[in-house]
Enzyme design. Sequence first.
Site: not given
Ligand SMILES: NC(=O)c1ccc[n+]([C@@H]2O[C@H](COP(=O)([O-])OP(=O)(O)OC[C@H]3O[C@@H](n4cnc5c(N)ncnc54)[C@H](O)[C@@H]3O)[C@@H](O)[C@H]2O)c1
Length: 344
Positions: A15-17, A173, A177
């Site tokens: 994913g992104f992060i 959501y 968390k």
């Molecule tokens: N991007 C933000 O601004 C932000 C802010 C607060 C918290 N977060 C948290 O950070 C984390 C990463 O966020 P992100 O922006 O990179 O999102 P993202 O959607 O790009 O990454 C999440 C990854 O998890 C994988 N995933 C989701 N459900 C799954 C499952 N059931 N089994 C296996 N893999 C699964 C997805 O395919 C994806 O690659 C998440 O937990 C998100 O809630 C992100």
Amino acid sequence: MTAGTRSYLVTGGVGFIGSHLCQALLEGRDERITCNELVILDDFNDFYDPRIKEAHLKVLTETARSVGTPLHLYRVDIRDRAALEPIFERHAPGLRQGGIVHLAARAGVRPSLSEPALYLSTNVDGTFNLVDLARRHDIQKFVFASSSSVYGDNPDQVPFREDQDVNHPISPYAATKIMGENLLYSYVHLYQMQIVALRFFTVYGPGQRPDLAIHKFTRLISEGKTIPVFGDGSTRRDYTYIDDIIQGVLAAVHYDKTLFEVMNLGESQTTSLSELISHLEEAVGKKAIIDRQPLQPGDVPITYACIDKARNLLNYRPVVPVSQGIPRFVAWYKAHQNALSATL
Ligand SMILES: NC(=O)c1ccc[n+]([C@@H]2O[C@H](COP(=O)([O-])OP(=O)(O)OC[C@H]3O[C@@H](n4cnc5c(N)ncnc54)[C@H](O)[C@@H]3O)[C@@H](O)[C@H]2O)c1
């Protein structure tokens, strides 16, 4: 795997992060962390186009090959306990020396209103599966991605501090968390695991999820299309540049002074939606055409992180304000837009 191998499991690793974190682990960006083996677990779901995740994997595979670090990818759903068991069996010895960074989740406030069951099962049951398997395999170190959304609708309590009330989430959501944090605390209490929950404040930068405002607005402004703006533009966000988040996550992976901590990772500066749009217009070089819409249920008026705790415990030092981060993001977008539109 040889004795003494330090393995890191990153859920949501494409994913992104997650992809930025995996890249940083492979590159050895934090010299205190040696990653001899990287294990990525992701289901490549279609929340956004999975080809973006495949593209992240391709880059990571190339980096892993160039630095000579084994990368094991598992395309599994974290809700599928039976599929997770053999992965833990295989990698537990290395993960005991390294640890787990659990980023996989259904992310985003608004979509959680239309699919609450999916958010609950992924973010709560999935987190349970991972922490419970970690405990059973005696893996101590666990870092969890929580969110600024846990602070709810509390504009009079900014900047948000980790010790303030988080019992009033205003979206499914956010509720998932806070449930995740509470569940993890119980595992620390019962089994002395070593867990850090990081509350990320809106993260952006190259590779940002296409559903998030900065990415979406950049695309729409570039294409001369209208951008949907919810509210009068006065809502404020603490936007955090991806490199700063990764600096904080790596420090949390290294952190071992106490068994359980919750920490904010933000920039500790806020930007209004109208200011954000001005930054984007300047970086893109075009005026935005605005389609004003009512505020959305579940949205909060402000997020703003107090980062004293992460400064003190992690030596976290965010260095990229929005005025620098937005032009960097837009430069990435421009460089990648041909490649993106060719694949999407
Ligand atoms: N991007 C933000 O601004 C932000 C802010 C607060 C918290 N977060 C948290 O950070 C984390 C990463 O966020 P992100 O922006 O990179 O999102 P993202 O959607 O790009 O990454 C999440 C990854 O998890 C994988 N995933 C989701 N459900 C799954 C499952 N059931 N089994 C296996 N893999 C699964 C997805 O395919 C994806 O690659 C998440 O937990 C998100 O809630 C992100």
